[in-house]
Design an enzyme around this catalytic site. Structure first.
Site, PDB file in Angstrom:
ATOM      1  N   PHE A 182       0.856  -1.029   0.019  1.00 44.84           N
ATOM      2  CA  PHE A 182      -0.043  -0.154   0.111  1.00 44.84           C
ATOM      3  C   PHE A 182       0.889   1.419  -0.237  1.00 44.84           C
ATOM      4  CE2 PHE A 182       0.932   0.104   4.475  1.00 44.84           C
ATOM      5  CZ  PHE A 182       1.089   1.303   4.805  1.00 44.84           C
ATOM      6  N   GLU A 194      -4.853  -3.983  -1.951  1.00 43.29           N
ATOM      7  CA  GLU A 194      -6.375  -3.700  -1.709  1.00 43.29           C
ATOM      8  C   GLU A 194      -6.616  -2.528  -1.101  1.00 43.29           C
ATOM      9  OE1 GLU A 194      -4.682  -6.058  -0.660  1.00 43.29           O
ATOM     10  OE2 GLU A 194      -5.379  -6.986   0.997  1.00 43.29           O
ATOM     11  N   GLU A 242       9.167  -3.740  13.371  1.00 44.98           N
ATOM     12  CA  GLU A 242       8.890  -2.599  12.344  1.00 44.98           C
ATOM     13  C   GLU A 242       7.349  -2.007  12.369  1.00 44.98           C
ATOM     14  OE1 GLU A 242       7.660  -3.829   8.133  1.00 44.98           O
ATOM     15  OE2 GLU A 242       8.745  -1.924   7.567  1.00 44.98           O
ATOM     16  N   CYS A 291       9.599   1.950   3.456  1.00 46.94           N
ATOM     17  CA  CYS A 291      10.470   0.827   3.722  1.00 46.94           C
ATOM     18  C   CYS A 291      11.855   1.172   4.004  1.00 46.94           C
ATOM     19  CB  CYS A 291      10.335  -0.538   2.804  1.00 46.94           C
ATOM     20  SG  CYS A 291      11.418   0.017   1.127  1.00 46.94           S
ATOM     21  N   LYS A 295      -1.399  -7.055  -9.547  1.00 43.50           N
ATOM     22  CA  LYS A 295      -2.362  -7.038  -8.219  1.00 43.50           C
ATOM     23  C   LYS A 295      -1.778  -6.070  -7.367  1.00 43.50           C
ATOM     24  CE  LYS A 295      -2.875  -8.501  -4.439  1.00 43.50           C
ATOM     25  NZ  LYS A 295      -3.221  -7.317  -3.650  1.00 43.50           N
TER      26      LYS A 295
HETATM   27  P1  NAD Z   1       1.468  -6.539   3.401  1.00 41.72           P
HETATM   28  O1  NAD Z   1       2.386  -7.753   3.154  1.00 41.72           O
HETATM   29  O2  NAD Z   1       0.461  -6.674   3.935  1.00 41.72           O
HETATM   30  O3  NAD Z   1       0.755  -6.645   1.523  1.00 41.72           O
HETATM   31  C1  NAD Z   1       1.518  -6.460   0.604  1.00 41.72           C
HETATM   32  C2  NAD Z   1       0.611  -7.154  -0.766  1.00 41.72           C
HETATM   33  O4  NAD Z   1       0.585  -8.707  -0.233  1.00 41.72           O
HETATM   34  C3  NAD Z   1      -0.617  -6.637  -0.961  1.00 41.72           C
HETATM   35  O5  NAD Z   1      -0.904  -6.865  -2.194  1.00 41.72           O
HETATM   36  C4  NAD Z   1      -1.639  -7.562  -0.129  1.00 41.72           C
HETATM   37  O6  NAD Z   1      -2.732  -7.940  -0.760  1.00 41.72           O
HETATM   38  C5  NAD Z   1      -0.801  -9.182  -0.055  1.00 41.72           C
HETATM   39  N1  NAD Z   1      -0.877  -9.672   1.127  1.00 41.72           N
HETATM   40  C6  NAD Z   1      -1.115  -9.319   2.302  1.00 41.72           C
HETATM   41  N2  NAD Z   1      -1.205 -10.383   2.993  1.00 41.72           N
HETATM   42  C7  NAD Z   1      -1.060 -11.666   2.311  1.00 41.72           C
HETATM   43  C8  NAD Z   1      -1.178 -12.841   2.849  1.00 41.72           C
HETATM   44  N3  NAD Z   1      -1.234 -13.373   3.872  1.00 41.72           N
HETATM   45  N4  NAD Z   1      -1.114 -13.888   1.744  1.00 41.72           N
HETATM   46  C9  NAD Z   1      -0.889 -13.451   0.417  1.00 41.72           C
HETATM   47  N5  NAD Z   1      -0.927 -11.963   0.090  1.00 41.72           N
HETATM   48  C10 NAD Z   1      -0.881 -11.217   1.256  1.00 41.72           C
HETATM   49  O7  NAD Z   1       2.289  -5.165   3.305  1.00 41.72           O
HETATM   50  P2  NAD Z   1       1.505  -3.874   3.214  1.00 41.72           P
HETATM   51  O8  NAD Z   1       1.179  -3.481   4.524  1.00 41.72           O
HETATM   52  O9  NAD Z   1       0.821  -3.412   2.251  1.00 41.72           O
HETATM   53  O10 NAD Z   1       2.970  -2.956   2.871  1.00 41.72           O
HETATM   54  C11 NAD Z   1       3.907  -2.808   4.141  1.00 41.72           C
HETATM   55  C12 NAD Z   1       5.173  -3.470   3.933  1.00 41.72           C
HETATM   56  O11 NAD Z   1       5.669  -3.398   2.952  1.00 41.72           O
HETATM   57  C13 NAD Z   1       6.017  -3.000   5.093  1.00 41.72           C
HETATM   58  O12 NAD Z   1       6.512  -3.962   5.883  1.00 41.72           O
HETATM   59  C14 NAD Z   1       7.451  -2.398   4.381  1.00 41.72           C
HETATM   60  O13 NAD Z   1       8.572  -2.361   4.860  1.00 41.72           O
HETATM   61  C15 NAD Z   1       7.161  -3.301   3.046  1.00 41.72           C
HETATM   62  N6  NAD Z   1       7.690  -2.669   1.847  1.00 41.72           N
HETATM   63  C16 NAD Z   1       9.111  -3.037   1.605  1.00 41.72           C
HETATM   64  C17 NAD Z   1       9.616  -2.494   0.414  1.00 41.72           C
HETATM   65  C18 NAD Z   1      11.177  -3.049   0.089  1.00 41.72           C
HETATM   66  O14 NAD Z   1      11.464  -2.331  -1.088  1.00 41.72           O
HETATM   67  N7  NAD Z   1      11.714  -3.681   0.706  1.00 41.72           N
HETATM   68  C19 NAD Z   1       9.099  -1.311  -0.205  1.00 41.72           C
HETATM   69  C20 NAD Z   1       7.776  -0.945   0.168  1.00 41.72           C
HETATM   70  C21 NAD Z   1       7.137  -1.572   1.312  1.00 41.72           C
END
Ligand code: NAD
Length: 503
Positions: free
Chosen positions: A158, A185, A391, A290, A182
């Site tokens: 997100f 959401e 985090e 991140c 994808k």
């Molecule tokens: P998230 O893991 O909750 O969601 C990311 C994606 O995975 C979404 O599209 C979501 O629909 C899907 N998803 C979520 N839970 C899932 C599950 N159990 N099974 C399958 N798919 C699932 O992450 P978020 O809250 O959207 O984003 C924030 C996180 O992303 C933070 O931890 C941040 O550090 C990380 N991030 C990392 C980088 C990097 O380059 N390392 C860059 C941006 C964000």
């Protein structure tokens, strides 16, 4: 929370094979403006059938797209680059409305996406192979060509609802693959506009497809036998899951995870020159980056001045709706995120940290329903505690004084995450040791947000990155292609020397 369809806000559609299509699955989630709590749209949670339709469309588009010369494949990207520039402000405002960051931040996000389109426009050069006459043996030549594989998919988080998709798809399609995206959401609306522009730019139907959804859609992509590879960015727990499940079904996977980035402030740091870059890394995008530095390790006598300067600058930050001029800090993405961050601040205090600034007190009278967390500074956060280790992904900075650079490097390298670390110092020797010894993928030296630009890999290590090839630039081109080695021998046999071929 998922509910059945049927409210007055619009329900988004998938984009499959060049057309907008209704999602067959009936569950939806609501997208709300985090500054106002107003509903903006409903996102359908695609099921396996919806995902399969997109994968089938992408697979059908692959043979013709793969056979299109690379130079021609990049022309729609050039056109898209122009469209994105023309619509930069509109896209930035969409990002603010559904995600909450400030307009200045959102403009920067769109620019970083455009940067990746520009770099991917160089794919005809970037994906060239190489060869060597007599490379295998006398009279036997050897070469390598880089070929597209088929259908790739990306699953994005997100916090950069626009930019992160652009770490992947422009390279994938420029290399001749077709794609299913994808988005998160939580804030998928900006991607709808991007797909309208993708259509306008002239990509053939099926080359780029959009699927909305959550876990079920992700699982369907991970398990689909036609999908050759997965790019993922999100929390470490999800990244590890995606990496494992994708690999189990034979896919190549690159999965970026979460982070807990530290900055080391040496006693000789030039705080006057660099305070603003530090503040940007602590509180920019309300700490939802991140690359946010959420941990400060001041060395020796740096502690007192660092604490004072950061607290003073944080108190001056203006909290509010990211669309309003002069706002430094917008809301966090959801009410759930706000409550989780409040709980993490409370836990930090309970663990013994001192709340120099406590963001749970935040009030924005003009936006009483917004999901605001004020800039928070917890001093005396001890290694091993949750506030130190975990985090928080909000505008919360922990300060943990250390005695030496050695101690700071030891602590950083002992952490489970390895996304980024920064040092602030005027000493070249200290900076060199830091870059040499610290085990994170990205390093900042007097730089708060060590964000690699599009021609460089967006690195990461340990539980911040699962895989080998990173997003962006040459790494992306390698991820989206297979190297094929061709070894060639010709013999004239008993027919004698070749005639009619001049030298
Ligand atoms: P998230 O893991 O909750 O969601 C990311 C994606 O995975 C979404 O599209 C979501 O629909 C899907 N998803 C979520 N839970 C899932 C599950 N159990 N099974 C399958 N798919 C699932 O992450 P978020 O809250 O959207 O984003 C924030 C996180 O992303 C933070 O931890 C941040 O550090 C990380 N991030 C990392 C980088 C990097 O380059 N390392 C860059 C941006 C964000």
């Amino acid at each position: 929370m998922a509910t059945a369809v049927g409210t007055d806000v619009e329900t988004l559609r998938n984009h499959v094979g060049g057309r907008w299509v209704e999602v067959k699955a009936t569950e939806t989630v609501e997208v709300r403006n985090p500054a106002t709590d107003e509903p903006l749209a409903r996102v359908p949670l695609s099921g396996a059938g919806d995902v399969a339709a997109a994968v089938t469309a992408a697979a059908a588009a692959f043979p013709a797209w793969r056979a299109t010369p690379p130079q021609e494949r990049t022309r729609p990207l050039f056109a898209l680059r122009q469209l994105l520039v023309e619509h930069q402000e509109e896209l930035a405002r969409l990002i603010v409305t559904e995600m909450g960051k400030t307009l200045a931040d959102a403009r920067g996000e769109v620019q970083r996406g455009i940067d990746n389109v520009e770099t991917a426009c160089g794919t005809p050069s970037l994906m060239m192979g190489y060869g060597l006459e007599d490379g295998a043996s006398r009279g036997i030549d050897e070469e390598v060509v880089f070929q597209p594989l088929g259908v790739f998919a990306a699953i994005t988080p997100f916090n950069f609802p626009f930019m992160i998709a652009f770490w992947f798809w422009p390279y994938a399609v420029a290399c001749g693959n077709t794609f299913v995206l994808k988005p998160s959401e939580q804030d998928p609306i900006v991607m709808r506009r991007v797909f309208e522009l993708i259509e306008e730019a002239g990509f053939p139907p099926g080359v780029m497809n959009l699927v909305h959804g959550g876990k079920e859609a992700v699982n369907a992509l991970l398990d689909h036998p036609t999908v050759k590879g997965i790019s993922f960015v999100g929390a470490s727990k999800t990244a590890a899951y995606v990496y494992e499940r994708g690999a189990r079904s034979g896919k190549r996977v690159q999965a970026s995870g979460g982070a807990k980035n530290a900055i080391v402030v040496m006693p000789d740091a030039n705080m006057d020159a660099y305070l603003s870059t530090m503040m940007n890394s602590f509180y920019g995008a309300a700490g939802q980056r991140c690359l946010a530095n959420s941990l400060v390790l001041p060395v020796g006598e740096a502690h007192g001045p660092a604490r004072e300067r950061v607290a003073e600058a944080a108190r001056a930050l203006k909290l509010g709706d990211g669309l309003e001029p002069g706002v430094d800090l917008g809301p966090v993405v959801s009410a759930g995120a706000r409550d989780r961050i409040f709980a993490a601040i409370g836990a930090g205090v309970a663990e013994g940290a001192e709340a120099v600034l406590d963001g749970r007190d935040a009030h924005v009278p003009e936006r009483p329903k917004g999901y605001f967390v004020g800039p928070t500074l917890l001093d005396g956060v001890r290694p091993g505690t949750a506030a130190y280790r975990e985090e928080i992904f909000g505008p919360v900075v922990g300060m943990s004084p250390v005695a030496s650079l050695d101690e700071a490097i030891g602590l950083i390298n002992a952490a489970e995450y390895g996304n980024a670390a920064s040092i602030f110092t005027e000493s070249g020797a200290a900076a060199r040791r830091f870059r040499y010894e610290v085990e994170t993928g990205n390093i900042g030296i007097n730089v708060g947000v060590a964000a690699p630009v599009s021609a460089f890999p967006f690195s990461g290590a340990k539980r911040s990155f699962f895989g080998t090839l990173h997003p962006q630039g040459r790494d992306a081109v390698r991820f989206f292609t297979e190297s094929k080695v061709v070894i060639t021998r010709w013999t004239t046999g008993d027919r004698g020397p070749i005639t009619g071929v001049g030298r």
